[in-house]
Enzyme design. Structure first.
Site, short mmCIF file in Angstrom:
data_model
loop_
_atom_site.label_atom_id
_atom_site.label_comp_id
_atom_site.label_asym_id
_atom_site.label_seq_id
_atom_site.Cartn_x
_atom_site.Cartn_y
_atom_site.Cartn_z
CG MET A 126 -1.51 -1.22 1.37
SD MET A 126 -3.25 -0.59 2.51
CE MET A 126 -2.47 -1.25 4.30
CD GLU A 128 1.88 4.87 -4.10
OE1 GLU A 128 2.23 6.31 -4.97
OE2 GLU A 128 1.02 3.94 -4.85
CB ALA A 131 0.52 7.70 -0.74
N GLY A 132 1.96 7.61 3.27
CA GLY A 132 1.88 6.94 4.19
C GLY A 132 0.56 6.36 4.49
CD GLU A 240 -2.96 -3.26 8.37
OE1 GLU A 240 -2.07 -2.65 8.65
OE2 GLU A 240 -4.10 -3.06 7.72
#
Length: 379
Positions: A126, A128, A131-132, A240
Site C-alpha cells: 500500500m 508509497e 502516501a503513508g 490488521e
C-alpha cells in the site's frame, strides 16, 4: 467467549509455548534462527509451523485450514511473539489471507489460501513515498491494456515481507477519485517487472521498496471490484490492527518477563534490585497495563467474531494504540531496570525495544489511531 479461553484454546496456547521453548528457548537458538537479530523470519521454523497445521489457524477448512476464528489467530500471534518464534511472515500473510477470503474469486482463494496453509508468505503493498498515513494519496497506477488486462507502474515503500512473499496484494490507482479510484490486485511476486529492494533499519531487513515497471497483469488479477479497493481496505483494517496488537501484547509480556527475571537476581547494595520500591512499583504498573491490554485484545477479538459484518474501528484502534504503546513503554522500562545489560546485545531487551518502537508507526501510527478514536467520539 470474551476474555475466557475454551479448553481447546488453552490447549492451543500450551502447545505453542511448548513449541517455542523447544525450538527457540535458548539464547543460542534465537541468535542462530534470527541471524544475530537481523531477521524475524526463519523458513525452516515456519515450515514446522505449517506442518503442524498452525499457519492455517484462521483459514476456512474448505481451503485446507483449521477453520479457527480471529481469537485463535490472535492467540497464535501473541504466543509466537512472546516465545520469540521467528515467524515474522505470518502477520502480513494473515492480513492478506483475510482479504482474499472476503473478496477473492474461488480460483484466487484456492491458490493463496492453500499456499498460506502450506507455509507461503504473502505481503500487502500500500504505502508509497508520498502516501503513508494518507493511503488515499497513492499514485501507483494500473491502466487497462488493450488485451483486457492491466499495465502497472509505480513505487511502493516500507512493504513488510515483500522479500519473502510468493504473493503481493497490490493496491493501485485505477481512476482519479481519491477514495473511490483504488483497486486491489493479485500479483505473484515473480511477475516480470517487479523489483524488491530491502530497506536496512535498526530492526534488520524486514521492509522493502517495491518497484513496478510495466508490470502486465491479466483481467482476472483484480481482487474484489475495480475502484472499490478503499472500502475493501477499510473492511480489513480492524483485523490488521487487532493482529498487530496481539503481536505486541506478546512482546510486552516477554519484555516484562525478562525484566522481572533480571531484577530478581541482580544485586546492588546487598539486595536484589527488584526489592527496591522504585523498581517494584514500576513492575506493578507494567503488569497492570499489560493485563489491561490482554483483556482489551481478547474482548475486541470476541466482538469481531460475534458480529463479523459490523465494523469495530474504534475498538480495534484502541487495541492497537494501547498494545503498541505499552510494548514500547515496557521495553524502555525494562532496559532502564536492567541498566547496561539491557543495552547490551548479549541480552534480548535491546531487540525487544527495536521491535516495539516501530510498532507505534506501522499499521497506522499512534497519532492516526487517536484520530480514529476521536472521530468515533464525535470530535
Amino acid at each position: 467467549m470474551g476474555t475466557r479461553l475454551s479448553v481447546e484454546q488453552q490447549d492451543f496456547t500450551a502447545a505453542l509455548r511448548d513449541f517455542a521453548a523447544r525450538e527457540c528457548g535458548s539464547r543460542e537458538q534465537r541468535e542462530r534462527l534470527s541471524k544475530d537479530g537481523s531477521t524475524a523470519h526463519d523458513p525452516d521454523v515456519y515450515r514446522k509451523l505449517a506442518d503442524l497445521g498452525w499457519l492455517g489457524v484462521c483459514v476456512p477448512q474448505e481451503y485446507g485450514g483449521a477453520g479457527g476464528g480471529i481469537t485463535e489467530a490472535c492467540l497464535f500471534l501473541e504466543e509466537t511473539s512472546h516465545g520469540m518464534v521467528p515467524s515474522g511472515g505470518f502477520v502480513t500473510t494473515a492480513i492478506v489471507a483475510k482479504a482474499y477470503e472476503r473478496f477473492g474469486t474461488h480460483a484466487q482463494k484456492e491458490r493463496v489460501l492453500r499456499a498460506t496453509v502450506n507455509g507461503a508468505v504473502a505481503s500487502i503493498a500500500m504505502s508509497e513515498p508520498e502516501a503513508g498515513s494518507d493511503v488515499g494519496a497513492l499514485r501507483c497506477r494500473a491502466e487497462r491494456h488493450p488485451d483486457g488486462g492491466w499495465l502497472v507502474n509505480g513505487h511502493k515503500t516500507w512493504i513488510s515481507n515483500a522479500h519473502l512473499a510468493e504473493t503481493i496484494l497490490l493496491v493501485a490507482r485505477t481512476s482519479p477519485d481519491k477514495h473511490h479510484g483504488l483497486t486491489m490486485f493479485d500479483v505473484p511476486a515473480d511477475t516480470p517487472g517487479i523489483s524488491v529492494r530491502p530497506i536496512e533499519t535498526m530492526g534488520g531487513s524486514e521492509v522493502n521498496d517495491v518497484y513496478l515497471t510495466d508490470v502486465r497483469l491479466p483481467a482476472e488479477a483484480v481482487v474484489g471490484d475495480v475502484d472499490r479497493g478503499w472500502g475493501q481496505l477499510m473492511a480489513g483494517l480492524d483485523h490488521e490492527r487487532l493482529f498487530l496488537a496481539s503481536s505486541m501484547l506478546g512482546l510486552a509480556r516477554r519484555a516484562f518477563d525478562d525484566a522481572l527475571s533480571h531484577v530478581k537476581v541482580r544485586e546492588q547494595f546487598g539486595s536484589p534490585v527488584g526489592s527496591f520500591q522504585a523498581i517494584r512499583h514500576r513492575l506493578a504498573d507494567l503488569a497492570t497495563e499489560i493485563e489491561c491490554v490482554r483483556l482489551l485484545v481478547r474482548e475486541v477479538a470476541a466482538d469481531c467474531e460475534a458480529a463479523p459484518e459490523r465494523r469495530s474501528s474504534r475498538e480495534a484502534s484502541m487495541a492497537k494504540l494501547k498494545a503498541t504503546e505499552v510494548a514500547k513503554r515496557t521495553a524502555l522500562e525494562g532496559m532502564q531496570m536492567m541498566g547496561g545489560y539491557g543495552y547490551a546485545t548479549e541480552y534480548d531487551m535491546e531487540r525487544h525495544l527495536r521491535s516495539a518502537v516501530v510498532s507505534t508507526v506501522y499499521g497506522g501510527t499512534s497519532e492516526i489511531q487517536r484520530e480514529i478514536i476521536g472521530h468515533a467520539l464525535g470530535l
